[in-house]
Design an enzyme around this catalytic site. Structure first.
Site, PDB file in Angstrom:
ATOM      1  N   ARG A 144       0.908  -1.151   0.000  1.00 17.83           N
ATOM      2  CA  ARG A 144       0.000   0.000   0.000  1.00 17.83           C
ATOM      3  C   ARG A 144       0.948   1.201   0.000  1.00 17.83           C
ATOM      4  NH1 ARG A 144      -4.706  -0.551   3.718  1.00 17.83           N
ATOM      5  NH2 ARG A 144      -5.847  -0.964   1.798  1.00 17.83           N
ATOM      6  N   PRO A 145       1.128   1.836  -1.160  1.00 21.25           N
ATOM      7  CA  PRO A 145       2.287   2.697  -1.410  1.00 21.25           C
ATOM      8  C   PRO A 145       2.302   4.077  -0.754  1.00 21.25           C
ATOM      9  CG  PRO A 145       0.827   2.743  -3.288  1.00 21.25           C
ATOM     10  CD  PRO A 145       0.245   1.736  -2.332  1.00 21.25           C
ATOM     11  N   CYS A 146       2.403   4.083   0.561  1.00 21.84           N
ATOM     12  CA  CYS A 146       2.504   5.363   1.264  1.00 21.84           C
ATOM     13  C   CYS A 146       3.837   6.054   0.959  1.00 21.84           C
ATOM     14  CB  CYS A 146       2.297   5.176   2.755  1.00 21.84           C
ATOM     15  SG  CYS A 146       3.386   3.973   3.527  1.00 21.84           S
ATOM     16  N   HIS A 147       4.818   5.309   0.444  1.00 23.40           N
ATOM     17  CA  HIS A 147       6.098   5.919   0.075  1.00 23.40           C
ATOM     18  C   HIS A 147       5.943   6.893  -1.099  1.00 23.40           C
ATOM     19  CE1 HIS A 147       5.815   2.213  -2.357  1.00 23.40           C
ATOM     20  NE2 HIS A 147       6.468   2.892  -3.292  1.00 23.40           N
ATOM     21  N   ARG A 148       4.822   6.832  -1.795  1.00 27.11           N
ATOM     22  CA  ARG A 148       4.592   7.710  -2.947  1.00 27.11           C
ATOM     23  C   ARG A 148       4.021   9.068  -2.549  1.00 27.11           C
ATOM     24  NH1 ARG A 148       1.958   2.764  -6.344  1.00 27.11           N
ATOM     25  NH2 ARG A 148       3.904   1.613  -6.624  1.00 27.11           N
TER      26      ARG A 148
END
Length: 162
Positions: A129-133
């Site tokens: 779940r790409p919270c790094h984006r």
């Protein structure tokens, strides 16, 4: 008491801890030293079986061959957090959004940016779940529960950073 399955996977960003529920849905993905990350608890069942698809997809992601995870996952959180996490799920590989853009996507007022940041920081499913984006309004690499060095590595892998 619900059974929690767990396994460890070695990855370029460190040893990952994955947990799943009895249905095989991924419930968390933590990295070493993660703020708020999970640690193995007594009674958890070590079993790599429920994680075969996750292991394969994570390996393909880190090899630059997978751009979208297709895994069942289940994370518990408030209705607000669920909305924020759903917005994260819509962020495509190689793209970024700001906290303010995430707030707008879920129909929250601009004043909710801090709450959006809190929900993103509470994301129990790093990487998949790409919270790094999510980046700062000025393009800065702000906050990442897994550490800014990992955030930079993930965004570099995705071609966002040189």
């Amino acid at each position: 008491m619900t059974t929690v399955y767990c396994t460890h996977l070695d990855a370029p960003v460190g040893r990952l801890l994955l947990t799943a529920d009895p249905d095989g849905a991924l419930t968390s993905l933590s990295v070493p030293g993660q703020k708020g990350g999970r640690t193995v608890q007594d009674g958890w069942r070590h079993d790599p079986g429920p994680f075969r698809a996750a292991a394969d997809q994570l390996a393909a992601y880190f090899a630059g061959e997978l751009k979208e995870f297709r895994l069942p996952f289940r994370a518990t959180g408030t209705e607000f957090r669920q909305r924020v996490w759903a917005a994260l799920d819509e962020l495509p590989y190689g793209a970024t959004a700001t906290y303010g853009e995430i707030a707008a996507r879920i129909g929250a007022p601009r004043a909710a940016v801090r709450a959006v940041g809190g929900a993103i920081g509470a994301n129990p499913l790093l990487i998949v779940r790409p919270c790094h984006r999510v980046i700062g309004a000025n393009g800065s690499m702000t906050g990442y529960a897994g550490g800014l060095e990992r955030k930079v590595r993930l965004l570099t892998l995705e071609g966002v950073l040189p």
